[in-house]
Scaffold this active site. Structure first.
Site, PDB file in Angstrom:
ATOM      1  N   GLU A 116     -26.271  48.249  17.187  1.00  0.00           N
ATOM      2  CA  GLU A 116     -25.666  47.023  17.707  1.00  0.00           C
ATOM      3  C   GLU A 116     -24.429  47.373  18.513  1.00  0.00           C
ATOM      4  OE1 GLU A 116     -27.246  44.289  17.087  1.00  0.00           O
ATOM      5  OE2 GLU A 116     -28.538  45.092  15.502  1.00  0.00           O
ATOM      6  N   CYS A 128     -33.377  49.658  14.739  1.00  0.00           N
ATOM      7  CA  CYS A 128     -34.587  50.206  15.312  1.00  0.00           C
ATOM      8  C   CYS A 128     -34.632  51.716  15.129  1.00  0.00           C
ATOM      9  CB  CYS A 128     -34.631  49.906  16.801  1.00  0.00           C
ATOM     10  SG  CYS A 128     -34.264  48.194  17.202  1.00  0.00           S
TER      11      CYS A 128
END
Lengths: 89, 672
Positions: free
Chosen positions: B76, B2
């Protein structure tokens, strides 16, 4: 060709091809071309091509050593010898 | 994967609401699946989302139970399942299944030490209402980026510089010192960037911004110097176990995961482990080159057949590299001295077009397990320095660089080049000396004004940034640290990794960058990692029986793409070069001396016309000038007004309410 002419031709070539952006005074005749960063590992191929073309002799494998090509002084001595003339200062 | 953006204004002078929308819209390529915004009292956190874990519930920003801690996160946290269990046992309650939520609770429990608990690749910003603090943090190796800048009393951050600029509060100006670093070291020394007053948060650092001041702290250091006497068997078995654990963690995703295959050892091995750890069909992706000097398709195909993967590849032509070069510079936000990021950009486009968002990849093995030629070169030079009179020792250089010794006639000369300064083994940058000295030549091409404005020596800045204990290391270990601390994070993972992959909304997952794996291999003696001149010796043992001997024993084939010749030898490339070297544009930028550059370009062009070989040093200088000029045009040329959201965008806004009841604290609205 007298050694002073050889010197002039070689210096002009180095200035034109390898010293763009540098002043001619930044390289003395005895400065090592590798150490000073003028020639790199690929530049030597260009230099050999130029010498063979300009002075009309072929550079033998065993002659391709810094003792012959490593500085302006060494180049002048080497070319003068190969071209069959002694050094006349 | 993102994009994140946001700002805090400690005096309450918040910029207009559309500011964050423009910033997020500038990160659309990183996260096209939706935008989430939290409008706090004195802070705004924004998020551009690429859905990978918890596809429906993963909207950000995300809050703690009391909703006084909010996070926006890019990346992540692979060990989120384990962390969640630990935090739940501690009484924390979760409302999503995402890894993001673990961050807020971990922050509540461990404060700014929370990243020490995370295994992952991340950049995040936490706002803590309780003490009005913003905590900005970045993963250990710098896989994910985050930049920051100030505009008066407003502190802004974002995944990319273009988002800071889109705020309208951060005008972009070139930093000559920053550019000079790139031209001489290939990369910036963090926190500097090529933009004035825009800084990068260094890898493995956390930054606290509060009304009381700003502080930056390192939370992890590269483990150096600590070696253990591990047997060969312990090294191989240990590494194998770590690779498998790392791959399993990196397969945690709610979308299918693919794998890159370069044809070399590292990615063949990561793909093979991925195949072993998953029962679903595996998709692999490769780059092929039209130019056979760079192409490895033969090995890629062999590996794909062996693993039984569904394989896709893209064949990249020389002209294509030139055409897409400006796009890669736009994505990387810095000049590039190599074209190698361009094919990676095209590869990620292929991945995306086939519906994949995540790929497992092999970067980092060369740095941590001693794969690069520069390590061998350092070893040979140091070996020669111990007996300078030896005529035999320098012969090892010929074995090392067959592709640099194409003409055996010049071998002695080449040796002399590589032995330059070889007895200076205490030089902190012994291994990089030849490259750094070669790159210095660009100074001859700076304009007089540029030269007069430069006051920093990039090497001194780099030396200061080296970790504690650096100078006590052996030459080969110092070379390794420089590669990891500079080129890995700021070039390989950024220009050739995150940026070009995220430009197409693709997330790379790096098996060899697992910090526990790194900590393990750091305990192994360099002589075990590189046995004699056999690179990545331990990794080859790990791969025995898993990948064909032909690939296993292949000499390291450096990933390269044609550089200046892409521009000299193709019509489209020549147009790009001519435009970039146009005297008017060069005068406008003012960085370079027009006459000197024109003289060099003429020389290189005459060499190219005669089909000669452009020297390494000429190539480097001209690539610097070319990419510097393109960089200038893209980032400092006439500006296009920044766009906001599109009508069809999915947007979720959460506004901190004024009512007192906790349920009314937040009011969420969704669009799209």
């Amino acid at each position: 060709m007298a050694s002073s002419d050889i010197r002039g031709v070689i210096r002009e070539y180095l200035q034109d091809r390898f010293m763009i952006g540098k002043s001619p005074a930044s390289l003395s005749d005895t400065d090592p071309l590798l150490e000073k960063g003028i020639l790199d590992s690929t530049g030597v191929l260009e230099l050999v091509g130029f010498i063979e073309e300009t002075f009309s002799f072929s550079v033998e494998d065993e002659e391709l050593v810094p003792d012959n090509l490593g500085s302006v002084e060494n180049l002048v001595r080497y070319v003068a010898r190969k071209a069959g003339r002694g050094v006349h200062n | 994967m993102c994009g994140i953006a946001g700002y805090v204004a400690f005096d309450g002078s918040m910029p207009p609401r559309e500011t964050i929308e423009r910033m997020l819209a500038a990160l659309r390529h990183r996260g096209p699946d939706g935008f989430g915004i939290y409008y706090g009292e004195r802070c705004v956190l924004g998020h551009a989302r690429l859905s990978i874990i918890d596809l429906e519930g993963g909207w950000q920003p995300i809050f703690n139970e009391k909703r006084d801690v909010a996070v926006t996160f890019n990346g992540e946290i692979y060990n989120y399942i384990e962390l969640r269990k630990e935090l739940e046992a501690d009484g924390h309650r979760f409302y999503t299944n995402s890894d993001t939520e673990v961050i807020v609770h971990a922050y509540e429990k461990w404060g700014t030490a929370c990243p020490e608990r995370f295994n992952g690749q991340f950049a995040f910003a936490i706002h803590d209402d309780r003490d009005r603090t913003l905590f900005l943090c970045r993963d250990r190796l710098g896989v994910r980026p985050v930049y920051h800048a100030r505009a008066g009393n407003i502190f802004l951050f974002a995944s990319e510089v273009k988002a800071l600029n889109a705020s309208g509060l951060v005008p972009l100006e070139p930093s000559m010192e920053g550019l000079h670093q790139i031209f001489t070291l290939w990369t910036n020394v963090s926190p500097r960037t090529p933009f004035s007053d825009v800084f990068e948060l260094p890898p493995a650092h956390g930054m606290v911004v509060s009304p009381r001041g700003t502080g930056t702290k390192r939370y992890w250091s590269l483990p150096i110097g600590r070696k253990e006497a591990l047997s060969p068997g312990e090294c191989v078995e240990g590494l194998k176990a770590h690779i498998e654990r790392s791959v399993r963690l990196r397969l945690r995703a709610d979308v299918p995961v693919g794998a890159y295959l370069s044809g070399g050892l590292d990615s063949s091995l990561t793909a093979a482990f991925t195949r072993r750890c998953t029962s679903t069909p595996l998709k692999t992706f490769s780059l092929e080159f039209e130019d056979p000097r760079f192409d490895e398709s033969e090995y890629q195909g062999e590996m794909a057949r062996l693993l039984g993967t569904e394989h896709s590849s893209i064949r990249v032509g020389t002209e294509e590299i030139a055409v897409h070069f400006p796009e890669a510079i736009r994505a990387a936000e810095r000049p590039l001295l190599r074209t190698a990021p361009v094919p990676m950009l095209l590869l990620s486009r292929l991945v995306r077009s086939e519906g994949y968002k995540v790929v497992i990849t092999g970067e980092g093995a060369d740095e941590f397990l001693l794969g690069y030629d520069i390590f061998k070169e350092t070893k040979v030079r140091e070996y020669c320095s111990r007996r300078p009179e030896s005529r035999l020792r320098p012969l090892l250089l010929r074995r090392l660089y067959p592709y640099l010794f194409p003409d055996s006639r010049t071998a002695r000369f080449q040796e002399a080049f590589f032995l330059k300064g070889y007895t200076e083994t205490t030089d902190p940058f012994y291994g990089h000396r030849l490259r750094f000295d070669q790159a210095k030549r660009i100074r001859d091409f700076y304009s007089r004004e540029t030269a007069s404005r430069l006051h920093e020596d990039p090497e001194s800045v780099l030396l200061q940034a080296m970790p504690h204990g650096f100078s006590d290391l052996s030459p080969i270990e110092r070379t390794q640290v420089v590669e990891i601390e500079t080129l890995l994070s700021s070039y390989l993972l950024s220009s050739q990794g995150d940026r070009v992959a995220m430009a197409n909304s693709v997330e790379g997952r790096f098996v060899f960058l697992d910090h526990e794996l790194i900590e393990f291999v750091s305990r192994i003696e360099p002589d075990r990692k590189m046995a004699g001149l056999r690179e990545k010796a331990i990794l080859k043992e790990v791969g025995r029986g898993m990948i064909p001997a032909r690939i296993l024993e292949r000499k390291k084939f450096p990933y390269r793409a044609p550089d200046i010749e892409s521009f000299q030898n193709t019509a489209a490339g020549r147009r790009i070069l001519d435009e970039a070297l146009d005297p008017v544009g060069m005068e406008t930028f003012g960085l370079f001396d027009v006459d000197k550059v024109q003289a060099l370009a003429a020389k290189v062009s005459s060499v190219a016309r005669r089909n000669g070989r452009v020297t390494t040093s000429d190539n480097l200088v001209l690539m610097g000038v070319l990419s510097g000029q393109i960089f200038h045009k893209i980032f400092f040329g006439p500006s296009v007004p920044a766009e906001g959201f599109h009508p069809h965008d999915r947007v979720r806004r959460i506004v901190r309410g004024t009512a007192k009841g906790e349920d009314e604290w937040l009011r969420a609205t969704s669009e799209g």
